[in-house]
Design a protein around this motif. Structure first.
Motif, mmCIF file in Angstrom:
data_model
loop_
_atom_site.group_PDB
_atom_site.id
_atom_site.type_symbol
_atom_site.label_atom_id
_atom_site.label_comp_id
_atom_site.label_asym_id
_atom_site.label_seq_id
_atom_site.Cartn_x
_atom_site.Cartn_y
_atom_site.Cartn_z
ATOM 1 N N PRO A 46 4.649 7.215 42.120
ATOM 2 C CA PRO A 46 3.792 8.283 41.598
ATOM 3 C C PRO A 46 2.541 8.441 42.478
ATOM 4 C CG PRO A 46 4.401 6.726 39.847
ATOM 5 C CD PRO A 46 4.943 6.173 41.132
ATOM 6 N N THR A 47 1.991 9.664 42.518
ATOM 7 C CA THR A 47 0.896 9.974 43.459
ATOM 8 C C THR A 47 -0.307 9.055 43.335
ATOM 9 O OG1 THR A 47 0.483 11.775 41.928
ATOM 10 C CG2 THR A 47 1.271 12.384 44.116
ATOM 11 N N GLU A 48 -0.549 8.529 42.123
ATOM 12 C CA GLU A 48 -1.763 7.699 41.975
ATOM 13 C C GLU A 48 -1.570 6.265 42.467
ATOM 14 O OE1 GLU A 48 0.501 7.582 38.079
ATOM 15 O OE2 GLU A 48 -0.053 9.082 39.588
ATOM 16 N N ALA A 49 -0.347 5.912 42.903
ATOM 17 C CA ALA A 49 -0.095 4.531 43.368
ATOM 18 C C ALA A 49 -1.039 4.187 44.518
ATOM 19 C CB ALA A 49 1.346 4.391 43.825
ATOM 20 N N PRO A 50 -1.741 3.034 44.416
ATOM 21 C CA PRO A 50 -2.728 2.687 45.444
ATOM 22 C C PRO A 50 -2.105 2.196 46.747
ATOM 23 C CG PRO A 50 -2.605 0.949 43.789
ATOM 24 C CD PRO A 50 -1.685 2.047 43.320
ATOM 25 N N ARG A 85 3.236 7.029 48.804
ATOM 26 C CA ARG A 85 3.434 5.568 48.818
ATOM 27 C C ARG A 85 4.855 5.297 48.329
ATOM 28 N NH1 ARG A 85 -0.821 3.155 51.504
ATOM 29 N NH2 ARG A 85 -2.630 4.481 51.218
ATOM 30 N N PHE A 86 5.385 4.145 48.711
ATOM 31 C CA PHE A 86 6.796 3.879 48.415
ATOM 32 C C PHE A 86 6.999 2.518 47.751
ATOM 33 C CE2 PHE A 86 6.333 6.621 52.070
ATOM 34 C CZ PHE A 86 7.217 7.663 51.796
ATOM 35 N N ARG A 87 8.073 2.473 46.932
ATOM 36 C CA ARG A 87 8.532 1.171 46.436
ATOM 37 C C ARG A 87 9.779 0.830 47.238
ATOM 38 N NH1 ARG A 87 9.300 1.944 40.999
ATOM 39 N NH2 ARG A 87 7.237 1.070 40.531
#
Length: 306
Positions: A46-50, A85-87
């Motif tokens: 999600p966009t808010e992931a740091p 950002r990626f998991r």
């Protein structure tokens, strides 16, 4: 979401052509991807992931900024202007210090995957250009070729090579002893005067014309590697001669410590594996084939595990 196969590579030949002013060595080598490697699963957070989240099945593999995968994602964001950002989950099979380009392959897969998941803001040519940044390992550029390439410079200057005349089902056994080799140590033990004199362009021509049906197998790093780890020289001798396996070719990959053997071993695969493991301290023996990828597609995962 996507799942990417991250292939290992072998060097079909490797010539060291000199030392550079920056302390690196200039090499000339024919690289080829094989059907053995790692798997990288990726999804956009999600966009808010740091920050990116990386997990790995192998204990001891760093999952912070020192991992080439995270470095590749940072490079992608820096060069593309994307902010995603990626998991990621990395399933490692390719051993470290093996001369098979494991970390560089993971970095290239992450770069390709991030670009695909963001709607392909970059062309393959862009990605290749970006990997010239040594922050992600000097072999990363190669994995963005189609799987066969003539590499010069530090290894980052790649000239794509078409498919070699090698039967698709020709087995290549990757034999990795427990001993690992640090690349700087191997280079330190190298005597630049005593190297093979065959011009690398000549070696390339032989492979392009004859595939693996020839006797010209050269890796200039074998002599120094066998100096650093004599048991490697013994392993090669056993695979090539003393074990009577009648392989088509046996050569060390990269700066070691993997030694590969091409062809079906006389006496069968099981007997071969047992003989090698009885005599040497072996981390793994994997059966693979030479593989390539088509243009915009990534490398396909092997269907059966080797």
């Amino acid at each position: 979401k996507m799942s990417l196969f991250s292939p290992a590579k072998v060097n079909l030949f490797l010539r060291i052509v000199g030392r550079r002013p920056d302390g690196y060595h200039d090499l000339a080598s024919l690289f080829h991807t094989v059907s053995f490697g790692d798997t990288l699963d990726m999804e956009v957070l999600p966009t808010e992931a740091p920050k990116d989240e990386l997990t790995c099945n192998l204990p001891g593999v760093p999952t912070d900024e020192s991992n080439l995968v995270i470095r590749a994602l940072n490079l992608f964001r820096k060069m593309s202007g994307e902010t995603a950002r990626f998991r990621l989950n990395l399933q490692k099979s390719t051993p470290a210090q093996a001369g098979m380009g494991g970390g560089s392959s993971n970095a290239a897969a992450a770069l390709f995957g991030a670009n695909a998941l963001c709607g392909r803001p970059a062309t393959n040519q862009d990605l290749i250009k970006w990997t010239e940044d040594p922050v992600i390992g000097s072999d990363a550029t190669f994995f963005l070729s189609e799987g066969t390439a003539y590499c010069t410079g530090r290894g980052e200057v790649i000239t794509p090579v078409g498919a070699l005349p090698v039967p698709a089902n020709m087995p290549i056994f990757l034999v990795k002893p427990r001993v690992g080799l640090s690349t700087p140590k191997v280079f330190k033990a190298m005597d630049l005067e005593g190297l093979d004199k065959t011009p690398p362009e000549e070696l390339l021509r032989i492979f392009q014309e004859k595939g693996i049906d020839h006797e010209t197998w050269v890796n200039d790093l074998e002599t120094p590697a066998f100096k650093v780890a004599p048991e490697l020289g013994e392993l090669k001798q056993f695979l090539a001669k003393d074990g009577s396996f009648n392989f088509r070719a046996v050569l060390m990959s990269g700066s070691g410590s993997t030694i590969y053997a091409i062809g079906e071993p006389k006496g069968g695969e099981e007997a071969f594996k047992k003989a090698v493991k009885d005599k040497f301290n072996i981390e793994g023996i994997w059966r693979a084939n030479l593989v390539r990828r088509a243009g915009d597609e990534w490398y396909k995962a092997p269907t059966a595990s080797p």
